[in-house]
Design a protein around this motif. Structure first.
Motif, PDB file in Angstrom:
ATOM      1  N   VAL A 117       0.861  -1.183   0.000  1.00 43.38           N
ATOM      2  CA  VAL A 117       0.000   0.000   0.000  1.00 43.38           C
ATOM      3  C   VAL A 117       0.894   1.229   0.000  1.00 43.38           C
ATOM      4  O   VAL A 117       1.700   1.422   0.923  1.00 43.38           O
ATOM      5  CB  VAL A 117      -0.930   0.025   1.235  1.00 43.38           C
ATOM      6  CG1 VAL A 117      -1.755   1.310   1.248  1.00 43.38           C
ATOM      7  CG2 VAL A 117      -1.842  -1.193   1.259  1.00 43.38           C
ATOM      8  N   ARG A 118       0.789   2.036  -1.032  1.00 45.60           N
ATOM      9  CA  ARG A 118       1.542   3.295  -1.047  1.00 45.60           C
ATOM     10  C   ARG A 118       1.051   4.191   0.084  1.00 45.60           C
ATOM     11  O   ARG A 118      -0.141   4.217   0.381  1.00 45.60           O
ATOM     12  CB  ARG A 118       1.355   4.013  -2.387  1.00 45.60           C
ATOM     13  CG  ARG A 118       1.970   3.272  -3.565  1.00 45.60           C
ATOM     14  CD  ARG A 118       1.797   4.067  -4.845  1.00 45.60           C
ATOM     15  NE  ARG A 118       2.519   3.440  -5.950  1.00 45.60           N
ATOM     16  CZ  ARG A 118       3.141   4.133  -6.920  1.00 45.60           C
ATOM     17  NH1 ARG A 118       3.101   5.451  -6.913  1.00 45.60           N
ATOM     18  NH2 ARG A 118       3.771   3.503  -7.878  1.00 45.60           N
ATOM     19  N   ASP A 163      -1.866   6.290  -0.445  1.00 40.21           N
ATOM     20  CA  ASP A 163      -3.142   5.586  -0.563  1.00 40.21           C
ATOM     21  C   ASP A 163      -3.634   5.004   0.755  1.00 40.21           C
ATOM     22  O   ASP A 163      -4.673   4.335   0.786  1.00 40.21           O
ATOM     23  CB  ASP A 163      -3.011   4.450  -1.584  1.00 40.21           C
ATOM     24  CG  ASP A 163      -2.684   4.964  -2.979  1.00 40.21           C
ATOM     25  OD1 ASP A 163      -3.098   6.089  -3.296  1.00 40.21           O
ATOM     26  OD2 ASP A 163      -1.998   4.242  -3.731  1.00 40.21           O
ATOM     27  N   ASP A 170       4.159  -2.523  -7.124  1.00 36.61           N
ATOM     28  CA  ASP A 170       3.518  -1.201  -7.103  1.00 36.61           C
ATOM     29  C   ASP A 170       4.242  -0.200  -6.219  1.00 36.61           C
ATOM     30  O   ASP A 170       3.710   0.889  -5.968  1.00 36.61           O
ATOM     31  CB  ASP A 170       2.069  -1.339  -6.605  1.00 36.61           C
ATOM     32  CG  ASP A 170       1.219  -2.174  -7.536  1.00 36.61           C
ATOM     33  OD1 ASP A 170       1.495  -2.177  -8.754  1.00 36.61           O
ATOM     34  OD2 ASP A 170       0.285  -2.838  -7.045  1.00 36.61           O
ATOM     35  N   GLU A 203       6.273   2.782  -4.747  1.00 40.85           N
ATOM     36  CA  GLU A 203       6.539   4.104  -5.286  1.00 40.85           C
ATOM     37  C   GLU A 203       8.034   4.393  -5.287  1.00 40.85           C
ATOM     38  O   GLU A 203       8.814   3.688  -4.644  1.00 40.85           O
ATOM     39  CB  GLU A 203       5.794   5.177  -4.478  1.00 40.85           C
ATOM     40  CG  GLU A 203       6.223   5.330  -3.026  1.00 40.85           C
ATOM     41  CD  GLU A 203       5.370   4.517  -2.076  1.00 40.85           C
ATOM     42  OE1 GLU A 203       4.707   5.098  -1.191  1.00 40.85           O
ATOM     43  OE2 GLU A 203       5.399   3.264  -2.201  1.00 40.85           O
ATOM     44  N   GLY A 263       4.320  11.530  -0.399  1.00 40.42           N
ATOM     45  CA  GLY A 263       3.181  10.932   0.288  1.00 40.42           C
ATOM     46  C   GLY A 263       3.206  11.201   1.780  1.00 40.42           C
ATOM     47  O   GLY A 263       2.159  11.452   2.402  1.00 40.42           O
ATOM     48  N   LYS A 301       0.343  13.242   3.943  1.00 36.88           N
ATOM     49  CA  LYS A 301      -0.323  12.756   5.153  1.00 36.88           C
ATOM     50  C   LYS A 301      -0.134  13.730   6.310  1.00 36.88           C
ATOM     51  O   LYS A 301      -1.071  14.006   7.078  1.00 36.88           O
ATOM     52  CB  LYS A 301       0.208  11.371   5.536  1.00 36.88           C
ATOM     53  CG  LYS A 301      -0.225  10.265   4.577  1.00 36.88           C
ATOM     54  CD  LYS A 301      -1.749  10.134   4.546  1.00 36.88           C
ATOM     55  CE  LYS A 301      -2.205   9.031   3.616  1.00 36.88           C
ATOM     56  NZ  LYS A 301      -3.695   8.977   3.518  1.00 36.88           N
TER      57      LYS A 301
END
Length: 370
Positions: free
Chosen positions: A56-57, A60, A95, A97, A105, A109
């Motif tokens: 999970v990036r 996301d 996936d 990053e 990211g 956040k």
């Protein structure tokens, strides 16, 4: 913390029969909590591995998570103190990053009011700060990672044989064992360097905390790791934002009622949390006690889903535990020594496992937690 899943160590000695304990001290005043929401969801994000739950990036990560622990920084060797942190390899996490996207990211956040914290250790990351050199390397390398990625603080998730107490080291307020003393000194150095904004959390297993009620350190043939986190918590209680003991991957643990409680039920969580908020004598000695923490410093640790760890607790049982601890309603056989409306919230392992299972944990508990 599971990576892969591990089960907490067995006691290895016959357990003592203890009488129910009275509160060790009056409830403490609330500690500073570095802008963490009053009732929070704290989740671990598998950053350097996938562990079967998918990658999970960080951009996301679902919005319900108030504190995101990046799992894990690990040392180059168990005794080096030199921490390394990297993103999951592409071969394992297609996936993943780029580092630039990862940093962006994190900034995103944090701009949303989330706290992003570096977690150190985990099931595979044994950390033994046996020397002053290892202590200093730990401080320097942790600082470098925090600065590189723009993080809010540090989570200590030492497991396995990272912490232990030498024979005769039984004074929780004045420990002598090098791996304990050096960790305390390292955490003091980091909190001193970064100041009041620094977020400090810990995620020990029950064996290293609540089992100290029966066995503390290496005396009388007990495992020297029993209760070994307690002097670290004691030394850092003024700087500690959150303690979320892993109420999973655990054997039965005796509560303050003198009865054993088994993971996976509301009663287990109530009994384990009440020990932290009531305080307890170490190895049954009323002259040597671990004083209670403030409710605002404590969250319940549990698996986000069945595959995430032994001791998964169904949603209704989690809500039952929260209601019992915060309001004294709906309690089971174990009755806490007080009500704790300021109890901080929940910490599951992990965000990835919850996303893998359709965000059931975050969706089911966010409103109830808040």
């Amino acid at each position: 913390m599971s990576r892969p899943l591990v089960v907490a160590a067995a006691l290895g000695a016959a357990l003592l029969t203890l009488a129910p304990a009275a509160p060790a001290a009056p409830p403490p005043e609330a500690a500073a909590t570095r802008d963490v929401p009053a009732h929070a969801l704290v989740g671990y994000l598998h950053t350097s591995f996938a562990n079967g739950s998918g990658y999970v990036r960080i951009a996301d990560a679902p919005p319900e998570w108030d504190v995101i622990d990046l799992a894990f920084a690990e040392p180059t060797s168990p005794t080096s103190g030199q921490l390394e942190f990297s993103l999951c390899p592409v071969a394992e996490c297609p996936d993943v990053e780029t580092e630039q996207e990862f940093i962006a990211g994190i900034r995103q956040k944090r701009s949303e009011g989330k706290k992003v914290v570096l977690s150190v250790g985990g099931a595979n990351g044994q950390v033994r700060l046996e020397t002053a050199a290892a202590r200093d390397a730990f401080v320097a390398s942790a600082s470098a990672i925090i600065d590189r990625y723009g993080l809010d603080g540090l989570d200590i998730d030492f497991e396995g044989h990272s912490l232990e107490l030498a024979p005769g080291d039984t004074d929780v307020r004045n420990p002598k064992t090098p791996v304990i003393v050096n960790l305390i000194d390292a955490l003091r150095a980091l909190t001193g360097k970064y100041g009041e904004s620094f977020v400090l959390t810990m995620a020990p297993e029950t064996f290293f905390v609540q089992v100290g009620y029966q066995h503390y350190g290496g005396g009388t043939g007990a495992d020297p790791r029993a209760g070994a986190y307690l002097p670290v918590i004691e030394a850092m209680r003024g700087e500690l934002d959150l303690l979320h003991v892993q109420n999973y991957n655990s054997g039965p643990v005796m509560g303050l009622d003198g009865h054993y409680h088994t993971m996976g039920s509301a009663d287990f969580h109530v009994a384990m949390i009440d020990m932290l908020l009531t305080g307890f004598p170490l190895a049954g000695d009323p002259a040597d006690t671990f004083a209670p923490l403030a409710p605002e410093q404590v969250a319940i640790g549990l698996p986000a889903a069945n595959p995430a760890g032994n001791g998964f607790t169904p949603v209704p049982e989690v809500h039952k535990a929260l209601d019992c601890l915060r309001a004294g309603t709906g309690c089971g056989p174990y009755r806490p020594h007080g009500t704790y409306p300021g109890l901080r919230g929940l910490m599951p392992w992990s965000i990835n496992w919850d996303v893998y299972h359709g965000n059931e944990f975050a969706r089911s508990h966010d409103d109830h937690t808040g």
